[in-house]
Motif scaffolding. Structure first.
Motif, PDB file in Angstrom:
ATOM      1  N   THR A   1       0.833  -1.205   0.000  1.00 24.33           N
ATOM      2  CA  THR A   1       0.000   0.000   0.000  1.00 24.33           C
ATOM      3  C   THR A   1       0.868   1.256   0.000  1.00 24.33           C
ATOM      4  OG1 THR A   1      -1.719  -1.166   1.247  1.00 24.33           O
ATOM      5  CG2 THR A   1      -1.827   1.236   1.223  1.00 24.33           C
ATOM      6  N   ALA A   2       1.953   1.208   0.779  1.00 26.96           N
ATOM      7  CA  ALA A   2       2.870   2.351   0.823  1.00 26.96           C
ATOM      8  C   ALA A   2       3.526   2.564  -0.535  1.00 26.96           C
ATOM      9  CB  ALA A   2       3.934   2.119   1.896  1.00 26.96           C
ATOM     10  N   TYR A   3       3.916   1.474  -1.188  1.00 26.20           N
ATOM     11  CA  TYR A   3       4.529   1.603  -2.515  1.00 26.20           C
ATOM     12  C   TYR A   3       3.517   2.112  -3.547  1.00 26.20           C
ATOM     13  CZ  TYR A   3       9.026  -0.513  -1.389  1.00 26.20           C
ATOM     14  OH  TYR A   3      10.283  -0.756  -0.895  1.00 26.20           O
ATOM     15  N   PHE A   4       2.264   1.695  -3.405  1.00 28.59           N
ATOM     16  CA  PHE A   4       1.228   2.217  -4.296  1.00 28.59           C
ATOM     17  C   PHE A   4       1.065   3.725  -4.094  1.00 28.59           C
ATOM     18  CE2 PHE A   4      -0.554  -2.142  -5.035  1.00 28.59           C
ATOM     19  CZ  PHE A   4      -0.587  -2.056  -6.429  1.00 28.59           C
ATOM     20  N   ALA A   5       1.143   4.151  -2.835  1.00 31.66           N
ATOM     21  CA  ALA A   5       1.058   5.589  -2.546  1.00 31.66           C
ATOM     22  C   ALA A   5       2.214   6.338  -3.215  1.00 31.66           C
ATOM     23  CB  ALA A   5       1.077   5.824  -1.037  1.00 31.66           C
TER      24      ALA A   5
ATOM     25  N   LEU B   1       3.890   5.355  -5.819  1.00 33.53           N
ATOM     26  CA  LEU B   1       3.687   5.285  -7.267  1.00 33.53           C
ATOM     27  C   LEU B   1       2.723   6.363  -7.749  1.00 33.53           C
ATOM     28  CD1 LEU B   1       3.993   3.775 -10.004  1.00 33.53           C
ATOM     29  CD2 LEU B   1       2.081   2.326  -9.274  1.00 33.53           C
ATOM     30  N   PHE B   2       1.573   6.471  -7.096  1.00 33.82           N
ATOM     31  CA  PHE B   2       0.554   7.415  -7.557  1.00 33.82           C
ATOM     32  C   PHE B   2       0.940   8.863  -7.260  1.00 33.82           C
ATOM     33  CE2 PHE B   2      -2.219   3.568  -7.165  1.00 33.82           C
ATOM     34  CZ  PHE B   2      -2.495   3.467  -8.523  1.00 33.82           C
ATOM     35  N   VAL B   3       1.585   9.103  -6.115  1.00 38.20           N
ATOM     36  CA  VAL B   3       2.026  10.470  -5.808  1.00 38.20           C
ATOM     37  C   VAL B   3       3.112  10.901  -6.793  1.00 38.20           C
ATOM     38  CG1 VAL B   3       3.221  11.912  -4.111  1.00 38.20           C
ATOM     39  CG2 VAL B   3       1.388  10.387  -3.377  1.00 38.20           C
ATOM     40  N   GLY B   4       4.059   9.987  -7.077  1.00 36.47           N
ATOM     41  CA  GLY B   4       5.111  10.302  -8.040  1.00 36.47           C
ATOM     42  C   GLY B   4       4.555  10.615  -9.417  1.00 36.47           C
ATOM     43  N   LEU B   5       3.647   9.766  -9.890  1.00 36.30           N
ATOM     44  CA  LEU B   5       3.031  10.003 -11.201  1.00 36.30           C
ATOM     45  C   LEU B   5       2.181  11.275 -11.192  1.00 36.30           C
ATOM     46  CD1 LEU B   5       1.951   6.379 -12.202  1.00 36.30           C
ATOM     47  CD2 LEU B   5       3.889   7.694 -13.091  1.00 36.30           C
ATOM     48  N   GLY B   6       1.483  11.516 -10.073  1.00 32.72           N
ATOM     49  CA  GLY B   6       0.649  12.710  -9.983  1.00 32.72           C
ATOM     50  C   GLY B   6       1.451  13.988 -10.055  1.00 32.72           C
ATOM     51  N   PHE B   7       2.553  14.056  -9.305  1.00 26.18           N
ATOM     52  CA  PHE B   7       3.394  15.256  -9.328  1.00 26.18           C
ATOM     53  C   PHE B   7       4.112  15.403 -10.668  1.00 26.18           C
ATOM     54  CE2 PHE B   7       3.859  15.413  -4.428  1.00 26.18           C
ATOM     55  CZ  PHE B   7       2.694  16.168  -4.350  1.00 26.18           C
ATOM     56  N   MET B   8       4.453  14.279 -11.287  1.00 25.31           N
ATOM     57  CA  MET B   8       5.085  14.347 -12.607  1.00 25.31           C
ATOM     58  C   MET B   8       4.119  14.970 -13.622  1.00 25.31           C
ATOM     59  SD  MET B   8       6.686  11.272 -14.962  1.00 25.31           S
ATOM     60  CE  MET B   8       5.063  10.576 -15.310  1.00 25.31           C
ATOM     61  N   LEU B   9       2.869  14.517 -13.608  1.00 30.86           N
ATOM     62  CA  LEU B   9       1.868  15.077 -14.509  1.00 30.86           C
ATOM     63  C   LEU B   9       1.582  16.537 -14.183  1.00 30.86           C
ATOM     64  CD1 LEU B   9      -0.658  12.092 -14.712  1.00 30.86           C
ATOM     65  CD2 LEU B   9       0.963  12.838 -16.470  1.00 30.86           C
ATOM     66  N   ALA B  10       1.661  16.894 -12.892  1.00 36.24           N
ATOM     67  CA  ALA B  10       1.426  18.281 -12.493  1.00 36.24           C
ATOM     68  C   ALA B  10       2.444  19.229 -13.132  1.00 36.24           C
ATOM     69  CB  ALA B  10       1.482  18.404 -10.966  1.00 36.24           C
ATOM     70  N   GLN B  11       3.698  18.750 -13.261  1.00 39.06           N
ATOM     71  CA  GLN B  11       4.733  19.590 -13.902  1.00 39.06           C
ATOM     72  C   GLN B  11       4.452  19.741 -15.393  1.00 39.06           C
ATOM     73  OE1 GLN B  11       6.395  20.791 -11.337  1.00 39.06           O
ATOM     74  NE2 GLN B  11       5.254  19.171 -10.274  1.00 39.06           N
ATOM     75  N   LEU B  12       3.940  18.675 -15.997  1.00 39.75           N
ATOM     76  CA  LEU B  12       3.661  18.726 -17.439  1.00 39.75           C
ATOM     77  C   LEU B  12       2.498  19.662 -17.749  1.00 39.75           C
ATOM     78  CD1 LEU B  12       4.030  14.922 -18.299  1.00 39.75           C
ATOM     79  CD2 LEU B  12       5.750  16.731 -18.498  1.00 39.75           C
ATOM     80  N   LEU B  13       1.641  19.916 -16.758  1.00 38.27           N
ATOM     81  CA  LEU B  13       0.493  20.795 -16.963  1.00 38.27           C
ATOM     82  C   LEU B  13       0.812  22.262 -16.720  1.00 38.27           C
ATOM     83  CD1 LEU B  13      -2.312  18.626 -15.289  1.00 38.27           C
ATOM     84  CD2 LEU B  13      -1.867  18.933 -17.732  1.00 38.27           C
ATOM     85  N   VAL B  14       2.000  22.541 -16.196  1.00 38.61           N
ATOM     86  CA  VAL B  14       2.401  23.941 -15.988  1.00 38.61           C
ATOM     87  C   VAL B  14       2.559  24.620 -17.343  1.00 38.61           C
ATOM     88  CG1 VAL B  14       4.198  25.471 -15.081  1.00 38.61           C
ATOM     89  CG2 VAL B  14       3.536  23.427 -13.804  1.00 38.61           C
TER      90      VAL B  14
ATOM     91  N   LEU C   1       8.158  10.544  -0.098  1.00 30.60           N
ATOM     92  CA  LEU C   1       6.867  11.231  -0.132  1.00 30.60           C
ATOM     93  C   LEU C   1       6.955  12.637   0.446  1.00 30.60           C
ATOM     94  CD1 LEU C   1       4.409   8.347   0.887  1.00 30.60           C
ATOM     95  CD2 LEU C   1       4.600   9.443  -1.351  1.00 30.60           C
ATOM     96  N   GLN C   2       7.596  12.783   1.598  1.00 29.53           N
ATOM     97  CA  GLN C   2       7.662  14.108   2.202  1.00 29.53           C
ATOM     98  C   GLN C   2       8.562  15.036   1.405  1.00 29.53           C
ATOM     99  OE1 GLN C   2      10.318  15.675   4.192  1.00 29.53           O
ATOM    100  NE2 GLN C   2      11.813  14.129   3.562  1.00 29.53           N
ATOM    101  N   MET C   3       9.596  14.486   0.746  1.00 30.17           N
ATOM    102  CA  MET C   3      10.479  15.311  -0.073  1.00 30.17           C
ATOM    103  C   MET C   3       9.762  15.810  -1.323  1.00 30.17           C
ATOM    104  SD  MET C   3      13.648  16.376   0.042  1.00 30.17           S
ATOM    105  CE  MET C   3      13.258  17.959  -0.681  1.00 30.17           C
ATOM    106  N   MET C   4       8.989  14.931  -1.963  1.00 34.63           N
ATOM    107  CA  MET C   4       8.236  15.342  -3.149  1.00 34.63           C
ATOM    108  C   MET C   4       7.184  16.391  -2.794  1.00 34.63           C
ATOM    109  SD  MET C   4       7.719  12.019  -5.641  1.00 34.63           S
ATOM    110  CE  MET C   4       7.064  10.914  -4.398  1.00 34.63           C
ATOM    111  N   LEU C   5       6.498  16.173  -1.671  1.00 42.04           N
ATOM    112  CA  LEU C   5       5.460  17.110  -1.256  1.00 42.04           C
ATOM    113  C   LEU C   5       6.058  18.486  -0.951  1.00 42.04           C
ATOM    114  CD1 LEU C   5       2.525  17.668  -0.496  1.00 42.04           C
ATOM    115  CD2 LEU C   5       3.032  16.829   1.815  1.00 42.04           C
ATOM    116  N   THR C   6       7.167  18.514  -0.233  1.00 47.13           N
ATOM    117  CA  THR C   6       7.820  19.787   0.099  1.00 47.13           C
ATOM    118  C   THR C   6       8.252  20.533  -1.150  1.00 47.13           C
ATOM    119  OG1 THR C   6       8.616  18.882   2.199  1.00 47.13           O
ATOM    120  CG2 THR C   6       9.730  20.841   1.362  1.00 47.13           C
ATOM    121  N   THR C   7       8.882  19.811  -2.084  1.00 54.03           N
ATOM    122  CA  THR C   7       9.361  20.447  -3.316  1.00 54.03           C
ATOM    123  C   THR C   7       8.198  20.978  -4.145  1.00 54.03           C
ATOM    124  OG1 THR C   7      11.217  18.887  -3.341  1.00 54.03           O
ATOM    125  CG2 THR C   7      10.800  20.140  -5.354  1.00 54.03           C
TER     126      THR C   7
END
Length: 364
Positions: free
Chosen positions: A10-14, A16-29, A207-213
């Motif tokens: 479950t943690a790895y799924f989190a 995975l989805f957070v990483g992909l979500g933030f990656m897509l967020a950069q592409l939408l800028v 997770l906390q590093m990606m969220l902070t950045t």
């Protein structure tokens, strides 16, 4: 054990989805900068870390094909931090090359593991190469971690209050993640439990590093494009009748240059400001000529750099710095250019100015 494994999945799924979500967020800028690109690569690489762990039992040796995508973790975060806090102009080909070398070693290492598990590689050869690559990877990873800290901490005391706290928040999050995966893992976790606990530490750290950045990127973007406090009609009435310059553009330029000190970036060009503020170079040029009363963009930026250099030359804590260091810290790309511009602005060389400042201090 099954419950622990399922929870870890479950943690790895989190991750995975957070990483992909933030990656897509950069592409939408809409107005992408290098920090968005490098952060997207980092987030994608962390998502591949999670994908490899989740598929290990199913794919077997072929999980290392996914592992090829995990080649931009530490090096990706280093380039992200460098772009955010030192500016796009600070990243040159040698920095990209260094990051690519690290990525290549990770790719080779994963290929080596797959070849061994597919019985393509002899055990003796595998052990030899694996040990060698492991030592090189540890050395380079440690170097990149130090470089990341350096990019964030250098010049912190000379920054604005807001930029200072952004750096503190980032370095706190970064160091927390590093300490969690190293000191805490080795000092407080029993060796027989390390294989179970360490994945948790890695996931929490990532997770906390990606969220902070991501929060820092959002904050920097919002601060530039935030709407003016005055109504649109009020701004139109207060426009200069001669130059017809939008006051919000003036405040945005002041924010980037006087508060963020973008003039300290080597090779800063007018198009860099235009892209960041989402306006044409023509509008930037008019604002500089009519509001800031400078003949051109280069003269305006150099005048700000000279003022910054004057402060460094006067400060006691930087008296041991060479003139070359002062020049580079002030945004000049070479000592010759610094001397020429400084003398053109003030009528004497940086060395003469420093000596005169020392005499004034002694007299006081």
């Amino acid at each position: 054990m099954r419950k622990v494994t399922m929870t870890l999945s479950t943690a790895y799924f989190a991750l995975l989805f957070v990483g992909l979500g933030f990656m897509l967020a950069q592409l939408l800028v809409k107005q992408k900068r290098l920090e968005h690109l490098f952060f997207a690569i980092f987030c994608g690489s962390m998502a591949m870390v999670a994908a490899q762990q989740l598929s290990a039992a199913t794919l077997g040796p072929y999980q290392y094909l996914l592992g090829l995508g995990t080649c931009a973790t530490c090096n990706g975060m280093w380039l992200t931090a460098k772009a955010i806090f030192s500016g796009e102009g600070s990243i040159s080909k040698k920095h990209i090359l260094f990051a690519l070398v690290i990525a290549a070693i990770v790719i080779i290492n994963n290929s080596l593991h797959m070849a061994y598990e597919l019985s393509v590689l002899a055990k003796s050869t595998y052990v030899l190469l694996d040990n060698a690559l492991g030592e090189i990877t540890n050395l380079l990873s440690s170097t990149v971690l130090v470089l990341t800290c350096w990019e964030v901490l250098k010049g912190t005391l000379n920054k604005t209050k807001q930029d200072f706290w952004l750096r503190i928040i980032f370095i706190t999050s970064f160091c927390f993640g590093v300490i969690l995966c190293t000191v805490v893992a080795k000092a407080f976790v029993p060796p027989d439990k390390l294989s179970e606990v360490r994945p948790w530490l890695v996931v929490i750290s990532a997770l906390q590093m990606m969220l902070t950045t991501q929060v820092i990127l959002w904050w920097k973007q919002y601060r530039v494009i935030v709407k003016p406090t005055e109504p649109e009609t009020s701004i139109q009435k207060t426009r200069n009748a001669v130059s017809d310059i939008d006051p919000f553009l003036i405040s945005s330029i002041n924010l980037l240059l006087n508060e963020d000190k973008r003039y300290l970036i080597h090779n800063l060009k007018m198009i860099d400001l235009a892209n960041e503020l989402k306006v044409s170079e023509y509008k930037i040029s008019r604002a500089i000529r009519y509001h800031f009363a400078a003949p051109n963009f280069n003269h305006f930026i150099n005048s700000l750099r000279v003022e910054h250099a004057k402060n460094l030359l006067e400060q006691p804590e930087s008296q041991h710095w060479s003139i070359l260091v002062i020049a580079l810290e002030s945004g000049f790309s070479s000592l010759a250019t610094f001397n020429r511009v400084f003398k053109s602005e003030l009528g004497y060389t940086p060395s003469e100015y420093r000596n005169s400042a020392r005499v004034v201090c002694l007299n006081e």
